[in-house]
Design a protein around this motif. Structure first.
Motif, mmCIF file in Angstrom:
data_model
loop_
_atom_site.group_PDB
_atom_site.id
_atom_site.type_symbol
_atom_site.label_atom_id
_atom_site.label_comp_id
_atom_site.label_asym_id
_atom_site.label_seq_id
_atom_site.Cartn_x
_atom_site.Cartn_y
_atom_site.Cartn_z
ATOM 1 N N GLU A 104 -38.894 -32.672 -8.987
ATOM 2 C CA GLU A 104 -39.108 -33.685 -7.955
ATOM 3 C C GLU A 104 -37.890 -33.818 -7.055
ATOM 4 O O GLU A 104 -36.762 -33.905 -7.542
ATOM 5 C CB GLU A 104 -39.391 -35.017 -8.644
ATOM 6 C CG GLU A 104 -40.515 -35.800 -8.013
ATOM 7 C CD GLU A 104 -40.899 -36.991 -8.884
ATOM 8 O OE1 GLU A 104 -39.988 -37.728 -9.288
ATOM 9 O OE2 GLU A 104 -42.100 -37.161 -9.154
ATOM 10 N N ASP B 252 -36.947 -36.366 -5.157
ATOM 11 C CA ASP B 252 -36.264 -37.668 -5.286
ATOM 12 C C ASP B 252 -35.302 -37.661 -6.475
ATOM 13 O O ASP B 252 -34.191 -38.186 -6.393
ATOM 14 C CB ASP B 252 -37.281 -38.808 -5.448
ATOM 15 C CG ASP B 252 -38.107 -39.008 -4.179
ATOM 16 O OD1 ASP B 252 -37.683 -38.485 -3.121
ATOM 17 O OD2 ASP B 252 -39.174 -39.658 -4.234
ATOM 18 N N LEU B 253 -35.750 -37.085 -7.585
ATOM 19 C CA LEU B 253 -34.883 -36.995 -8.776
ATOM 20 C C LEU B 253 -33.674 -36.119 -8.471
ATOM 21 O O LEU B 253 -32.547 -36.443 -8.841
ATOM 22 C CB LEU B 253 -35.661 -36.409 -9.965
ATOM 23 C CG LEU B 253 -36.657 -37.318 -10.684
ATOM 24 C CD1 LEU B 253 -37.455 -36.516 -11.703
ATOM 25 C CD2 LEU B 253 -35.957 -38.473 -11.383
ATOM 26 N N SER C 86 -31.219 -37.919 -6.444
ATOM 27 C CA SER C 86 -30.582 -39.045 -7.140
ATOM 28 C C SER C 86 -29.583 -38.568 -8.201
ATOM 29 O O SER C 86 -28.998 -39.372 -8.906
ATOM 30 C CB SER C 86 -31.646 -39.944 -7.779
ATOM 31 O OG SER C 86 -32.290 -39.239 -8.823
ATOM 32 N N VAL D 226 -30.235 -36.418 -10.821
ATOM 33 C CA VAL D 226 -30.807 -35.967 -12.106
ATOM 34 C C VAL D 226 -31.082 -34.477 -11.976
ATOM 35 O O VAL D 226 -31.971 -34.059 -11.249
ATOM 36 C CB VAL D 226 -32.115 -36.730 -12.443
ATOM 37 C CG1 VAL D 226 -32.726 -36.204 -13.742
ATOM 38 C CG2 VAL D 226 -31.849 -38.218 -12.541
ATOM 39 N N ALA E 184 -34.047 -31.525 -12.088
ATOM 40 C CA ALA E 184 -34.821 -32.666 -11.570
ATOM 41 C C ALA E 184 -36.249 -32.645 -12.090
ATOM 42 O O ALA E 184 -37.221 -32.654 -11.331
ATOM 43 C CB ALA E 184 -34.795 -32.640 -10.047
ATOM 44 N N ASN F 157 -39.592 -34.019 -13.731
ATOM 45 C CA ASN F 157 -40.361 -35.235 -13.987
ATOM 46 C C ASN F 157 -41.120 -35.004 -15.292
ATOM 47 O O ASN F 157 -42.135 -34.309 -15.315
ATOM 48 C CB ASN F 157 -41.327 -35.489 -12.830
ATOM 49 C CG ASN F 157 -42.171 -36.723 -13.039
ATOM 50 O OD1 ASN F 157 -42.444 -37.128 -14.163
ATOM 51 N ND2 ASN F 157 -42.599 -37.330 -11.954
ATOM 52 N N ARG G 136 -39.687 -44.943 -17.886
ATOM 53 C CA ARG G 136 -40.073 -44.759 -16.476
ATOM 54 C C ARG G 136 -40.977 -45.909 -16.005
ATOM 55 O O ARG G 136 -40.844 -46.410 -14.890
ATOM 56 C CB ARG G 136 -40.830 -43.439 -16.295
ATOM 57 C CG ARG G 136 -39.991 -42.198 -16.486
ATOM 58 C CD ARG G 136 -39.241 -41.819 -15.240
ATOM 59 N NE ARG G 136 -38.419 -40.641 -15.467
ATOM 60 C CZ ARG G 136 -37.243 -40.430 -14.919
ATOM 61 N NH1 ARG G 136 -36.715 -41.336 -14.109
ATOM 62 N NH2 ARG G 136 -36.562 -39.337 -15.154
ATOM 63 N N ILE H 297 -31.346 -39.937 -20.178
ATOM 64 C CA ILE H 297 -31.325 -39.166 -18.917
ATOM 65 C C ILE H 297 -29.947 -38.520 -18.751
ATOM 66 O O ILE H 297 -29.846 -37.346 -18.372
ATOM 67 C CB ILE H 297 -31.626 -40.081 -17.706
ATOM 68 C CG1 ILE H 297 -33.062 -40.577 -17.791
ATOM 69 C CG2 ILE H 297 -31.336 -39.371 -16.384
ATOM 70 C CD1 ILE H 297 -34.089 -39.923 -16.945
ATOM 71 N N LYS I 230 -29.094 -34.409 -18.626
ATOM 72 C CA LYS I 230 -28.535 -33.773 -17.420
ATOM 73 C C LYS I 230 -27.728 -32.536 -17.820
ATOM 74 O O LYS I 230 -27.119 -32.501 -18.886
ATOM 75 C CB LYS I 230 -27.620 -34.752 -16.678
ATOM 76 C CG LYS I 230 -28.348 -35.785 -15.834
ATOM 77 C CD LYS I 230 -27.346 -36.653 -15.082
ATOM 78 C CE LYS I 230 -28.005 -37.785 -14.343
ATOM 79 N NZ LYS I 230 -27.020 -38.659 -13.695
#
Length: 526
Positions: free
Chosen positions: A370, A372-373, A376, A378, A381, A383, A415, A442, A446
């Protein structure tokens, strides 16, 4: 001549040649009546079959892809500038095949298996493998239960991949799809050194030459090239090269699979192959369907991905497998596997568009990345809520299965609560604890690119995350703690890591991991 229809051209030719006994010649050869955009149309070739390799006077090769009533359409495998109307094209009687062998390892090749890395010819014995081949039948397959470790904590714990599986990597541009595939290839180095190799084939479809070169340099730098083959189909190559490149990669993988070994093929990416196939189909005047793709684009991907499989260990049964090429019949052994990691690019995360839904329905699960992840911080990334592996815990070692059982559930709960917590001002203690644990997990999951983790290290760090031992450590200190914790285990408890690597996790090992984590975490507690 450009205003005439093909049927009119062939009628004129037939009339002009009516006094000659050319019928027998025209069954084995043909006359080019139109050429352009990588497609040649030929009158004659009456005995040609679909998928046959044909050769022009200039030495250019092509594949017969349309058999019309009065002409055949040939897709060219190199630029068409040397071919002109009136040229002769001859049948070869062969299907499109590639020469494969051990000497390919460490090399960059084109779709015909010719080396293009400037290191001279491929050495050793080479075998003819057809590009198109029937997938192994059900009776020749075994259940997928042997793990293919990626070295990525997110995947090995929650979306495990097994040898013989087809796991889709899907997401927008620049979200780290290729990085996941390259990490998986790099992680096979330790198995190569332990004499239990997974031979990797990376198929670069419609990429810049510079991008393929940097992938090669990265794999070489990480020591992954001795067990890897790169199949190159550059963006400047004809569309036909980009369509057939994944089939070449699969044939190389099948050579290792059929000779009783494990192989992994990465298709980077199949969206580009579908676009090239659409281009060829429209040039061949096949009727366009949804989004101008031809109706058989699903079949294009299914007949490619169905070839990934775990082959039965029984050698006598394996020898009876579908379409085994004569050249490798004596080399066939049971127990081999071919794992496929297709990559698909989405537009604005839309996994419900045509090609993504096709490939999702063919594969055994997907890893969804994703944007957005990614932005941000992550990374990878992933999901985890819509990523899935349909093989699941069967493709995990026992120790990982024990500790990761609740991880996906915990993260799904986190989530959900996280999205609600944005609207609420006051949260109860239980909710706060779930949110804190989710954020710590999380941080634990990473990972930097091109630095895969040993499976024992993954088990050790995920174990203390699921046990919530790090609840008092500030979030920004988790990564520093992780480095120190794993370094301490490698220095002082190598025997314990060895047991975890082999799937053992009992109460004694659990207590040791908890004790080490608690001792080291004290100095990080604020």
């Amino acid at each position: 001549m450009s205003n005439l229809k093909y049927s009119e051209i062939s009628l004129i030719l037939k009339e002009q040649l009516s006094n000659f006994q050319f019928e027998s010649k025209l069954s084995e050869s043909g006359i080019v009546i139109q050429v352009g955009d990588g497609v040649a149309r030929s009158f004659g070739l009456n005995s040609a079959f679909y998928g046959e390799l044909v050769e022009f006077d200039t030495g250019t090769k092509g594949i017969v892809l349309n058999l019309e009533e009065d002409h055949v359409s040939i897709v060219l495998l190199s630029p068409s500038k040397d071919i002109k109307e009136g040229d002769i094209v001859k049948r070869t009687g062969k299907i499109f095949s590639i020469k494969v062998g051990e000497g390919m390892l460490g090399r960059v090749v084109d779709i015909l298996g010719n080396p293009i890395d400037g290191k001279g010819p491929i050495e050793g014995k080479l075998f003819d493998m057809p590009l198109e081949r029937k997938a192994p039948g059900v009776i020749y397959r075994e259940p997928v239960k042997e793990p293919l470790q990626t070295g990525i904590k997110f995947i090995d714990s929650m979306i495990p991949i097994g040898k013989g599986q087809r796991e889709l990597i899907i997401g927008d541009r620049q979200t780290g799809k290729t990085t996941i595939a390259i990490d998986t290839i790099i992680n096979q180095k330790r198995f190569y050194e332990e004499k239990n190799p997974v031979y990797c084939i990376y198929v670069a479809i419609s990429q810049k030459g510079s991008a393929i070169a940097s992938t090669f340099n990265l794999l070489q730098e990480k020591g992954a090239m001795p067990y890897t083959v790169i199949v190159s189909a550059k963006s400047s190559d004809p569309a036909s090269i980009q369509v057939f490149a994944p089939f070449s990669g699969t044939s190389i993988g099948e050579y290792f699979r059929d000779t009783g070994r494990s192989s992994l093929v990465v298709y980077d990416d199949l969206s580009k192959q579908a676009v090239s196939y659409r281009e060829i189909s429209l040039l061949l005047r096949r009727p366009p369907g949804r989004e101008a793709y031809p109706g058989d684009v699903f079949y294009l991907h299914s007949r490619l991905l169905e070839r990934a499989s775990k082959i039965i260990k029984d050698q006598k049964m394996a020898e009876k497998m579908n379409d085994i090429p004569e050249s490798i019949k004596k080399e066939v052994k049971g127990g081999g596997s071919l794992t496929a990691l297709p990559i698909i690019e989405t537009q604005s995360g839309d996994i419900s568009s045509y090609i993504p839904t096709n490939v999702i329905s063919i594969t055994d699960g997907q890893i969804f990345l994703e944007k957005d992840l990614f932005h941000s911080g992550v990374r990878p990334a992933i999901n985890e809520s819509i990523s899935v592996s349909r093989v699941g815990g069967a493709a995990q070692i026992q120790s990982m299965r024990k500790i990761s059982g609740t991880l996906k559930l915990d993260q799904a709960q986190f989530r959900e609560l996280e999205s609600f917590s944005k609207f609420g001002s006051e949260l109860d203690t239980h909710t706060m604890d779930i949110l804190k644990k989710g954020k710590i997990n999380i941080e634990i999951l990473k990972q930097s690119p091109y630095s895969p983790y040993d499976i024992a290290e993954q088990v050790a760090i995920i174990f203390i995350g699921t046990k919530n031992i790090l609840k008092n450590i500030p979030i920004d200190k988790i990564s520093i703690f992780e480095k120190e914790y794993l370094f301490y285990l490698k220095e002082k408890h190598e025997d314990l890591l060895s047991l975890l690597r082999n799937g053992f996790l009992n109460d004694k090992i659990s207590r040791t991991l908890e004790k080490v984590a608690l001792e080291l975490s004290n100095k990080y507690v604020s």
